[in-house]
Scaffold this motif. Structure first.
Motif, short mmCIF file in Angstrom:
data_model
loop_
_atom_site.label_atom_id
_atom_site.label_comp_id
_atom_site.label_asym_id
_atom_site.label_seq_id
_atom_site.Cartn_x
_atom_site.Cartn_y
_atom_site.Cartn_z
N VAL A 120 42.96 49.71 28.72
CA VAL A 120 43.38 50.16 30.04
C VAL A 120 42.18 50.10 30.99
O VAL A 120 41.03 50.06 30.55
N PRO A 121 42.42 50.12 32.29
CA PRO A 121 41.32 50.03 33.25
C PRO A 121 40.27 51.12 33.01
O PRO A 121 40.62 52.28 32.77
N GLY A 122 39.02 50.72 33.00
CA GLY A 122 37.93 51.66 32.84
C GLY A 122 37.57 51.94 31.40
O GLY A 122 36.56 52.59 31.12
N GLN A 123 38.39 51.44 30.46
CA GLN A 123 38.16 51.75 29.06
C GLN A 123 37.34 50.66 28.38
O GLN A 123 37.35 49.50 28.82
N THR A 124 36.64 51.05 27.32
CA THR A 124 35.92 50.08 26.48
C THR A 124 36.57 50.06 25.10
O THR A 124 36.79 51.12 24.50
N TRP A 125 36.87 48.86 24.63
CA TRP A 125 37.42 48.66 23.28
C TRP A 125 36.32 48.04 22.44
O TRP A 125 35.65 47.10 22.89
N SER A 126 36.13 48.55 21.23
CA SER A 126 34.98 48.11 20.41
C SER A 126 35.41 47.64 19.03
O SER A 126 35.19 48.33 18.03
N PRO A 127 36.01 46.47 18.94
CA PRO A 127 36.35 45.94 17.62
C PRO A 127 35.08 45.56 16.86
O PRO A 127 34.05 45.23 17.47
N HIS A 128 35.16 45.63 15.55
CA HIS A 128 34.05 45.23 14.69
C HIS A 128 34.61 44.51 13.50
O HIS A 128 35.68 44.86 12.99
N PHE A 129 33.93 43.48 13.08
CA PHE A 129 34.42 42.68 11.95
C PHE A 129 33.29 41.83 11.43
O PHE A 129 32.26 41.62 12.09
N GLN A 130 33.51 41.33 10.22
CA GLN A 130 32.58 40.37 9.65
C GLN A 130 33.00 38.97 10.06
O GLN A 130 34.20 38.65 10.05
#
Ligand SMILES: [Cu+2]
Length: 486
Positions: free
Chosen positions: A123-133
């Motif tokens: 959503v606006p203003g949000q940070t999404w932090s996926p992590h993977f190999q």
């Protein structure tokens, strides 16, 4: 190497090139043309990456600025993420747009909840932090929005970027791999402009080519073997890519990585979402030589994406059914340590065959209504409907059958596949490589084989869809669960 070092090297290249005359690319509109310099997206390395998507403006034509989107302050597109196979990476994606978005890692083999499909909304203003190999082999991948019904628009504004995976096998080969010098990213798309210089988002086929976001792009390339990593980032158009002088180049990689050996070609067709890596031998070219990379899209017929003859309207384009310029190459002096020969052998792979298959299924693309409505088997995409269920580790053959009037660029998440059959009986030689996107011509079918290994979830689906973003947004998308092995 830092971004500024890349820019500095590239600036030096151009300074040494003494480019005095850059004939402009084809401009069928007859409008004023610019002399553009191919922009090389900055490359960023490491294991933690920060991406921030914002509105921007870009001076693309005389007069008003064009409204665009860009990552990390770019006025169109975003940085190239340079990652190493085996690394555990985290990517922090901040949405500075006034509307939701998602960021999908196209071609990467990662868990469904890290994939950035329609369910991983930022959503606006949000940070999404996926992590993977990083599990993929060395190759050219990309990131782009995947919000249902907004993918075409957000991508058209410029929200995207490349991902280059490197690994030990690729590094051991004598290939050009100095990013921005002899290893050149080339992202192809096109736009129609409104009278006030804005992108006309009602047009599925643009009138003006954008190469890395640049109109009438020219690139100074050294007199040696040069690698082009080409992505078709269009809405709908395919490109039959070749050189104006008909020279042979070598295809060395497809969507999922390097081929077993180079495949000579004089033109290669790239549909939306597909990538190809090619080597072009400029070692015998005199400094100052000019070459033109073109799209040989004329005479392909109305079923070819961009082959229709109309020049206006939703499916019309000034570039339809014709040959047009993509990039003008100005040959400059070779670099130290230049690659001057094409390797005979690349990276052998054990590909799937029909003998490996444990389950098969068929997806039939139905056409209905006003000609712009496509579905898989009559079911338009719905976020709460699971369309297919695959057993973890299954090796499946999927046959995709296109309807009678329109071809589609079929893309599946999670896996890289091997194309085992086309209904025409003819596979292009470079189609032997790993793929995640394949063009299925009107009235034809394609069968591919993939294994659905490593990642399973009873709740988080992966997507499959047409990568023509207007078709995808119109509902030509489905989702599948990979059920955990018992
Ligand atoms: Cu389609």
């Amino acid at each position: 190497m830092t971004t500024s070092q890349f820019s500095w090297i590239f600036a030096l290249l151009f300074a040494g090139a003494s480019i005095t005359s850059c004939a402009t690319a084809t401009d069928p509109a007859g409008a004023a043309t610019f002399t553009g310099t191919l922009w090389i997206p900055p490359a960023v390395t490491g294991t933690t990456f920060n991406l921030a998507l914002s509105k921007a403006t870009k001076a693309l034509r005389p007069g008003a600025l064009t409204n665009t989107y860009g990552f990390n302050g770019s006025d169109f597109w975003g940085p190239t993420l340079l990652v190493q196979k085996g690394d555990a990476v985290q990517i922090n994606v901040t949405n500075n747009l006034p509307e939701p978005t998602t960021t999908h890692w196209h071609g990467l083999h990662i868990p469904a909840n890290m994939d950035g499909g329609p369910h991983q909304i930022i959503v606006p203003g949000q940070t999404w932090s996926p992590h993977f190999q990083v599990m993929n082999n060395a190759g050219t991948f990309w990131y782009h929005p995947h919000l249902h019904m907004k993918t075409a628009e957000q991508l058209a504004y410029g929200a995207g970027g490349l991902i280059i995976v490197q690994d030990a096998e690729e590094a051991a080969l004598a290939l050009p791999r100095t990013y921005g010098v002899d290893d050149i990213p080339l992202v192809l798309t096109s736009r129609r402009f409104t009278a006030d210089n804005q992108f006309d988002l009602t047009a599925s086929f643009g009138d003006v080519v954008l190469a890395n976001g640049v109109i009438d792009a020219t690139a100074a390339l050294p007199a040696q073997v040069v690698r082009l990593r080409i992505l078709n980032a269009e809405t709908e158009r395919s490109y039959r890519i070749g050189f104006a002088d008909g020279r042979t180049f070598q295809v060395i990689g497809t969507d999922g990585g390097l081929l077993g050996a180079p495949v000579p070609a004089t033109n290669v067709t790239l549909s939306v979402g597909e990538r190809i890596e090619v080597l072009v031998d400029l070692s015998k070219e005199p400094v100052g030589q000019i070459l033109t990379l073109q799209a040989f899209n004329g005479g392909q017929g109305a079923a070819f994406p961009g082959g229709a003859t109309e020049t206006t309207g939703e499916a019309g384009s000034l570039l339809n059914d014709r040959t047009f310029d993509l990039l003008q190459v100005h040959v400059v002096a070779a670099t130290a340590g230049a690659v001057t020969a094409v390797p005979q052998v690349l990276v052998p792979s054990a590909h799937w065959t029909t003998a490996d298959v444990t389950h098969q299924r068929t997806l039939t693309i139905l056409e209905s209504g006003d000609g712009m409505k496509f579905t898989f088997d009559g079911a338009s995409y719905a976020m709460d409907v699971i369309n297919q269920t695959v057993a973890q580790n299954a090796i499946e053959a999927w046959t995709v059958q296109a309807g009678p009037t329109s071809g589609h660029a079929f893309h599946i998440h999670d896996v890289q596949f091997t194309i085992v059959a086309r209904s025409t009986g003819t596979l292009n030689s470079w189609e032997a490589g790993w793929k995640d996107t394949v063009f299925v011509p009107a009235g034809e079918s394609v069968t591919f084989v993939a294994q659905f290994a490593d990642f399973a979830s009873a709740t988080d689906p992966f997507m499959y869809h047409c990568h023509m973003t207007n078709h995808e947004d119109g509902g030509l998308m489905g989702q599948f669960l990979v059920q955990p092995a018992p």
